[in-house]
Every structure is written in C-alpha cells, then in structure tokens.
Enzyme design. Structure first.
Site, PDB file in Angstrom:
ATOM      1  N   PRO A  37       0.844  -1.209   0.000  1.00 32.73           N
ATOM      2  CA  PRO A  37       0.000   0.000   0.000  1.00 32.73           C
ATOM      3  C   PRO A  37       0.875   1.254   0.000  1.00 32.73           C
ATOM      4  O   PRO A  37       1.817   1.364   0.783  1.00 32.73           O
ATOM      5  CB  PRO A  37      -0.789  -0.100   1.319  1.00 32.73           C
ATOM      6  CG  PRO A  37      -0.676  -1.527   1.734  1.00 32.73           C
ATOM      7  CD  PRO A  37       0.628  -2.032   1.184  1.00 32.73           C
ATOM      8  N   GLU A  38       0.589   2.158  -0.895  1.00 34.80           N
ATOM      9  CA  GLU A  38       1.280   3.438  -0.941  1.00 34.80           C
ATOM     10  C   GLU A  38       0.397   4.485  -0.269  1.00 34.80           C
ATOM     11  O   GLU A  38      -0.714   4.194   0.171  1.00 34.80           O
ATOM     12  CB  GLU A  38       1.593   3.814  -2.394  1.00 34.80           C
ATOM     13  CG  GLU A  38       2.599   2.884  -3.067  1.00 34.80           C
ATOM     14  CD  GLU A  38       4.024   3.074  -2.542  1.00 34.80           C
ATOM     15  OE1 GLU A  38       4.292   4.127  -1.925  1.00 34.80           O
ATOM     16  OE2 GLU A  38       4.848   2.180  -2.745  1.00 34.80           O
ATOM     17  N   ARG A  56      23.042  19.070  -3.022  1.00 36.02           N
ATOM     18  CA  ARG A  56      22.808  17.618  -3.005  1.00 36.02           C
ATOM     19  C   ARG A  56      23.203  17.021  -4.352  1.00 36.02           C
ATOM     20  O   ARG A  56      22.717  17.450  -5.385  1.00 36.02           O
ATOM     21  CB  ARG A  56      21.326  17.330  -2.742  1.00 36.02           C
ATOM     22  CG  ARG A  56      20.895  17.669  -1.334  1.00 36.02           C
ATOM     23  CD  ARG A  56      20.645  16.396  -0.563  1.00 36.02           C
ATOM     24  NE  ARG A  56      19.815  16.674   0.603  1.00 36.02           N
ATOM     25  CZ  ARG A  56      19.034  15.774   1.177  1.00 36.02           C
ATOM     26  NH1 ARG A  56      18.961  14.556   0.707  1.00 36.02           N
ATOM     27  NH2 ARG A  56      18.325  16.091   2.234  1.00 36.02           N
ATOM     28  N   HIS A 102      -4.767 -15.230   9.630  1.00 39.98           N
ATOM     29  CA  HIS A 102      -4.013 -13.968   9.650  1.00 39.98           C
ATOM     30  C   HIS A 102      -4.802 -12.789  10.226  1.00 39.98           C
ATOM     31  O   HIS A 102      -4.394 -11.650  10.061  1.00 39.98           O
ATOM     32  CB  HIS A 102      -3.491 -13.606   8.255  1.00 39.98           C
ATOM     33  CG  HIS A 102      -2.862 -14.755   7.531  1.00 39.98           C
ATOM     34  ND1 HIS A 102      -1.745 -15.410   8.003  1.00 39.98           N
ATOM     35  CD2 HIS A 102      -3.213 -15.397   6.389  1.00 39.98           C
ATOM     36  CE1 HIS A 102      -1.421 -16.382   7.180  1.00 39.98           C
ATOM     37  NE2 HIS A 102      -2.304 -16.398   6.196  1.00 39.98           N
ATOM     38  N   ARG A 125       1.716 -11.465   5.852  1.00 42.04           N
ATOM     39  CA  ARG A 125       3.187 -11.500   5.920  1.00 42.04           C
ATOM     40  C   ARG A 125       3.737 -10.802   7.158  1.00 42.04           C
ATOM     41  O   ARG A 125       4.938 -10.870   7.411  1.00 42.04           O
ATOM     42  CB  ARG A 125       3.777 -10.906   4.637  1.00 42.04           C
ATOM     43  CG  ARG A 125       3.478 -11.808   3.434  1.00 42.04           C
ATOM     44  CD  ARG A 125       4.102 -11.292   2.166  1.00 42.04           C
ATOM     45  NE  ARG A 125       5.563 -11.273   2.232  1.00 42.04           N
ATOM     46  CZ  ARG A 125       6.330 -10.817   1.250  1.00 42.04           C
ATOM     47  NH1 ARG A 125       5.794 -10.331   0.162  1.00 42.04           N
ATOM     48  NH2 ARG A 125       7.640 -10.831   1.377  1.00 42.04           N
TER      49      ARG A 125
END
Ligand code: ZN
Length: 270
Positions: free
Chosen positions: A2-3, A151, A91, A110
């Site tokens: 998931p983002e 940078r 789970h 997981r």
C-alpha cells in the site's frame, strides 16, 4: 505494498466507523507483528474514545485522550470494520472491539505491518524524522529547491527520501518526474527553482488523483508488480521501460537508480 493513496483511502473508509466510538476491548492473537505490540495497547487503550483517525506518511493514528494507536499496513496488511460475530479467519491478528458493536480487524499474512503506541503529547520515534506531507501547503517548489542545494544524489532518490517528503514511492516519483520533464538522473542540487515548482505540482496532482481513484478496493486490485490496478492503466512511465514514450514515441529508458527500477524518456526529461 500500500502506498500513500491507498493508506489515505483506508483512513477515509475507517474514520466514519471509528470516530466518536469507544474501544471496549482489545484482542491480540499474537504478541507481535513486525515489532512487538506494546503493553499499552492492552492496558491503556480499552475504555478510550477514538477522537480522530489521522494519517502521517503511511501510518494511521487512532487518537484518544491517553495517546494514539499507530498502525502501519506493511506489505500485506488490511483493516476492516466488521460485525463482532464475524468468524476469525487466517491472519486475523488483532481486533479492536468498538462501542458500536463492531470490531476493527487487522489482517496481515506477511506480518510486515505494525501496531504501536504513542503516548499523548509525544511523537513516536518512527515519525520524528519525517519530512512534510506532499499534499500540505509547506511542500512546494521553494521547499524542494531549498532542501536540495548542494545535493549530488539523483533527483529521483532525493524525492523518495522520507526525510525530504513522505509518501512519494517509486511509482509516484517516476510519474511526477515524467510529468515535470525532469530526468531522474539529474543531481538534485542542479534542478532550478522553477522546475521544482513544476515537480511539486506534479507530485500533488498525481497523488490527489490516485486518492480519488483509490476508493474501489485495495489488495484486490494490486497487480503482481505492485502497481495498484486502478491506476496502472494510466501510468506514463512506471513499468513501461522500452515501450514508446506517450509524448514523443521514442522508447522509454530503464535502469536502476538508487537500487530502484526507474523508467524515463531521454528526450522529454532533461
Ligand atoms: Zn518522450
């Protein structure tokens, strides 16, 4: 995985079911997920009312007067609000029993997800070093320009640094750089203020759009390469190495940058 848009979609889905409800009890079916679940989750959280459901980066915070439960979905975590009588499945690691008679159930095959505790008035160490939210006003071209001076790292690596800005994962970095016309290989310190303004705007547009499209469902629409399915058809660069650039038709380049698969157009992105 998931983002940020999927986590924000989860937050918006959960909030109406949780806010204003009291936590009647906590059921932990194992002592740990990615990290041990702190004792406060069982000793302090029961009896507390959930005042707000917030998101910071990819963490969800359930705010109570005593502190906040801090949730992360990891790779495979999901949260659902269900009738209390719903049978336990594989789970299903954690239940928060709510005063509405329902439970919020945390499923994570997981177990890279986490459930942690942040006492009231404190900021959890995992949240302390995070950069601004990409959709906040403080994230703009001037901010990126100021943070990037001297940078030498590639601008894509810079943009994915969670200390610079949170929640810009590999997909969104690739798409934002494509839209802004900036080569992902360019040194972050060599990008102009004007081009950073275009990049910040692209990040905001693409994330906001993904959030609006994230209302369908989460895991069911994640494709094998990790791209969320609802968005996959609309990607310009990510996952399209070797295919024609949608703008100029030349083959998109691909290489690892900062050990992350990267795709860009050598003609349109400079
Ligand atoms: Zn092109």
């Amino acid at each position: 995985m998931p983002e940020l848009p999927e986590v924000e979609t989860t937050r918006r889905g959960l909030a109406p079911h949780l806010e204003g409800k009291r936590i009647r009890g906590v059921v932990l079916r194992r002592p740990d997920l990615r990290w041990p679940i702190p004792k406060e989750i069982e000793s302090v959280l029961p009896g507390q009312r959930i005042d707000a459901v917030r998101r910071r980066a990819k963490y969800l915070l359930l705010d109570t007067a005593a502190g906040s439960a801090l949730l992360h979905l990891g790779m495979t975590g999901s949260l659902r609000v269900l009738p209390a009588s719903t049978p336990i499945g594989a789970h299903d690691h954690v239940d928060l029993q709510l005063s509405s008679g329902r439970v919020m159930r945390f499923n994570d095959p997981r177990r890279f997800g986490s459930l942690l505790w942040q006492p009231a008035g404190e900021t959890h160490e995992l949240l302390r070093a995070l950069g601004p939210e990409p959709l906040a006003d403080e994230f703009d071209g001037d901010y990126l320009f100021a943070r990037s001076r001297n940078r030498k790292a590639p601008v894509k690596t810079f943009l994915m640094d969670q200390g610079v800005v949170v929640g810009v994962g590999n997909i969104y970095a690739a798409e934002s750089l494509f839209r802004a016309g900036i080569s992902p290989l360019r040194a972050a310190g060599k990008v102009s203020r004007e081009r950073y303004a275009a990049l910040a705007a692209a990040v905001k547009d693409i994330l906001a759009y993904a959030i609006t499209r994230g209302g369908t469902t989460l895991r069911d629409f994640i494709s094998p390469d990790g791209a969320p399915g609802y968005f996959e058809q609309e990607l310009s660069a990510y996952g399209r190495g070797g295919q024609p650039c949608p703008t100029c038709g030349r083959p998109l380049k691909f290489a690892n940058i900062g050990q992350r698969a990267s795709v860009w157009c050598g003609h349109c992105q400079r």
